[in-house]
Structure formats: structure tokens, C-alpha cells
Design a protein around this motif. Structure first.
Motif, short mmCIF file in Angstrom:
data_model
loop_
_atom_site.label_atom_id
_atom_site.label_comp_id
_atom_site.label_asym_id
_atom_site.label_seq_id
_atom_site.Cartn_x
_atom_site.Cartn_y
_atom_site.Cartn_z
N PHE A 65 -27.23 9.39 49.71
CA PHE A 65 -27.83 8.95 48.46
C PHE A 65 -29.01 8.01 48.69
O PHE A 65 -29.97 7.99 47.91
CB PHE A 65 -26.77 8.27 47.59
N ASP A 66 -28.96 7.22 49.77
CA ASP A 66 -30.07 6.32 50.10
C ASP A 66 -31.38 7.08 50.22
O ASP A 66 -32.44 6.58 49.83
CB ASP A 66 -29.80 5.61 51.43
N ALA A 67 -31.33 8.28 50.81
CA ALA A 67 -32.55 9.06 51.01
C ALA A 67 -33.19 9.41 49.67
O ALA A 67 -34.42 9.48 49.56
CB ALA A 67 -32.24 10.33 51.81
N PHE A 68 -32.38 9.63 48.66
CA PHE A 68 -32.86 9.92 47.31
C PHE A 68 -33.44 8.66 46.66
O PHE A 68 -34.54 8.68 46.11
CB PHE A 68 -31.69 10.47 46.50
N VAL A 69 -32.73 7.56 46.75
CA VAL A 69 -33.14 6.34 46.07
C VAL A 69 -34.37 5.71 46.71
O VAL A 69 -35.28 5.26 46.01
CB VAL A 69 -31.98 5.30 46.05
N PHE A 70 -34.39 5.68 48.04
CA PHE A 70 -35.41 4.90 48.75
C PHE A 70 -36.48 5.75 49.43
O PHE A 70 -37.21 5.26 50.27
CB PHE A 70 -34.74 4.01 49.79
N GLU A 71 -36.59 7.01 49.06
CA GLU A 71 -37.63 7.84 49.66
C GLU A 71 -39.00 7.20 49.46
O GLU A 71 -39.30 6.69 48.37
CB GLU A 71 -37.62 9.24 49.02
N GLN A 72 -39.80 7.18 50.49
CA GLN A 72 -41.10 6.53 50.42
C GLN A 72 -42.01 7.26 49.43
O GLN A 72 -42.33 8.43 49.61
CB GLN A 72 -41.76 6.51 51.81
N LEU A 73 -42.42 6.58 48.40
CA LEU A 73 -43.19 7.22 47.34
C LEU A 73 -44.58 7.61 47.79
O LEU A 73 -45.20 8.50 47.22
CB LEU A 73 -43.28 6.30 46.11
N GLU A 74 -45.11 6.92 48.81
CA GLU A 74 -46.45 7.26 49.27
C GLU A 74 -46.46 8.48 50.17
O GLU A 74 -47.52 9.01 50.50
CB GLU A 74 -47.08 6.08 50.01
N ALA A 75 -45.30 8.95 50.60
CA ALA A 75 -45.25 10.11 51.47
C ALA A 75 -45.57 11.37 50.68
O ALA A 75 -45.48 11.42 49.46
CB ALA A 75 -43.85 10.24 52.09
N GLU A 76 -45.96 12.43 51.39
CA GLU A 76 -46.23 13.71 50.75
C GLU A 76 -44.90 14.31 50.32
O GLU A 76 -44.02 14.56 51.13
CB GLU A 76 -46.95 14.64 51.72
N LEU A 77 -44.74 14.53 49.03
CA LEU A 77 -43.49 15.02 48.47
C LEU A 77 -43.68 16.40 47.88
O LEU A 77 -44.78 16.80 47.53
CB LEU A 77 -42.99 14.07 47.38
#
Length: 283
Positions: A65-77
Motif C-alpha cells: 500500500f505504501d507504493a500507492f500512497v507515496f509514489e513520487q508524483l514527479e516521476a513519469e506515471l
């Protein structure tokens, strides 16, 4: 042997055909084992060969769940993923000090559980969702008649479930006790699990670490109430976290298996470094 081998290859009988698979949670090195579930057959008929869906062998854990909550927003998504598609950073240590890696996620709202499924769908390209109440009940029984998957008596429940009698008022690592007949762990106890109801309101099933044996029966359910977020200091109340609902977690359903030429795993290369519920970067 990893959880995939324990939950899928090592358990018999397995439900349905087509085999299980594992999917890599984006941005992590964690794999989530998925178990095939066939629809129950009408009386006197053989069960279908093809799985109707795949359900996770365990409840979703904090490190997933951490990967969902804290995914780096500046990364290419992937297209469709933006700052509004994930919960706000928790203002408390969301795991309550019970334990983190390998422990079931708790204190999550129905919206957060659905959001995780939508996020996983966008990252993997296949359909993820919460189970319906009917799907969850069928999968949780593991081929048994109930009201618990281990039998009709609460005797022996300590071997398959963390609940009031043995949990010591806390959650425990997933897959620490015996699975049901389909290879699913912790369907009774540990955390209660969000399911989709026909009216869209959702409910929690399976009971949790604070509950009595009767509240872990497959037909027992918790209906959402404002008391689960009564002490939330946010105005308006948080739609992602349940400040007074540490018992609320979930497992996921996938409607499609991995490609036929890659039946064993849906693994991906980790990208962003997730953080835990305290904001600390995680390896």
C-alpha cells in the motif's frame, strides 16, 4: 519457498483451473500471489474448468500500500494517474505500531481500497477490483460449508485466524496461520476486508483481530458508520483514512490471468522508492 509457492503450488485442492500467478506491486520488490477461483457449481454438477476470477492469497500489506500512497508524483506515471488518485499522506503512524512490512494494511476507507485497485489497473493494464460480497464468501469458505472455513464449530479457530482469543489486540503478519482449502490466508480475522455491495456502500467481512469467533463467520459483516472516523481532526473528514477503524483492510480480485506465455509471474522492475507511513524512504 516464497508465498506464491506456499499459497498456490503447495496447497490442495486448488479451486478451478488455469493456475495461480503473482503480480509485482509497482515500485516495489513485493509480489502478490493470486489464486484462481471458479464459480460454485449447481447441485449435482461438476465445477467449471476455467476460473471466474483470481483473488489475492493474502490481505494487501503495508509495504504494498505504501507504493500507492507515496509514489513520487514527479516521476513519469501511466496516463490517468495524478495527484488525486491516491490517499493523502497519513497524519498518524497508520500501522498503529502493530508492524509494517508483511502486516495487513488497516485504517483504510472503502475509497482508498478502491483507489488501490484503480492504481494497480492503470499500472498493469489488467482489471483489478474489490471482491463482491458473494465472491468473497465463496472464496473464503474454501470449499467448506461454514460458517468458518475450518468447520461448523469455533473449536480450532486459533489455528486459522487472529481474533480476540489469540491476537493480543493487534494485527499479525499475513500468511502466518493455516490457509483455507483454496489457499487463502486470514479470511477470518487479522483485519476485516472491504467488499462491494449491490448498493455500492461497501461492507467489511471476515472479522478482525478484536472480534469474537462469531463475528468471524463468513456471513457476518460490518456496516460502515461515522464512528469509524469520529476522532479524525481533518475538516472535512478524511475520505481515505479511518482514524478509528484500524480493523479495516482488504484483498483484491483480478479478472484476467497473466499472458499465456508468462503464467508464473506478472513481475515488473521496481521504479520509484516508496515511503512508509512515517514518510521515511523504504528500500
Amino acid at each position: 519457498m516464497g508465498l506464491l509457492g506456499v499459497a498456490i503450488a503447495g496447497q490442495a485442492p486448488m479451486d478451478g483451473a488455469g493456475g495461480g500467478f503473482a503480480t509485482r506491486i509497482p515500485g516495489t520488490t513485493v509480489d502478490l500471489a493470486m489464486v484462481p477461483i471458479a464459480n460454485p457449481a449447481p447441485a449435482g454438477e461438476a465445477r467449471g474448468e476455467e476460473p471466474a476470477f483470481w483473488i489475492s492469497a493474502t490481505e494487501v500489506t503495508w509495504d504494498m500500500f505504501d507504493a500507492f500512497v507515496f509514489e513520487q508524483l514527479e516521476a513519469e506515471l501511466p496516463e490517468g494517474v495524478d495527484a488525486m488518485s491516491r490517499p493523502t499522506k497519513p497524519y498518524i503512524t497508520a500501522d498503529r505500531g502493530f508492524g509494517h512490512d508483511g502486516y495487513p494494511v488497516g485504517s483504510v476507507s472503502l475509497r482508498a481500497a478502491r483507489g488501490f485497485c484503480e492504481w494497480l489497473t492503470l499500472h498493469t493494464g489488467r482489471k483489478w477490483r474489490l471482491p463482491t460480497a458473494g465472491e468473497w464468501t465463496h472464496a473464503a469458505l474454501g470449499g467448506a460449508r461454514g460458517p468458518w472455513h475450518h468447520g461448523s464449530s469455533a473449536e480450532g479457530l486459533e489455528a486459522v485466524a487472529w481474533f480476540k482469543d489469540n491476537a493480543r489486540r493487534k494485527t499479525h503478519p499475513v500468511a502466518g496461520l493455516a490457509p483455507n482449502g483454496f489457499g487463502l490466508y486470514d479470511v477470518h480475522g487479522n483485519v476485516a476486508e472491504w467488499v462491494e455491495t449491490e448498493d455500492g456502500a461497501g461492507q467489511l467481512m471476515g472479522g478482525a483481530y478484536l472480534d469474537r469467533a462469531a463475528d468471524l463467520a463468513v456471513m457476518a459483516a460490518k456496516t460502515p458508520t461515522s464512528a469509524w472516523n469520529r476522532s479524525d481532526p481533518n475538516l472535512p473528514k478524511s475520505v481515505w483514512w479511518l482514524a478509528d477503524g484500524p480493523f479495516a483492510g482488504f484483498r483484491v480480485v483480478c479478472e484476467s490471468p497473466p499472458p499465456a506465455d508468462d503464467p508464473a509471474s506478472d513481475a515488473q522492475t521496481p521504479t520509484d522508492t516508496p515511503q512508509d507511513s512515517t514518510g521515511t524512504s523504504r528500500p
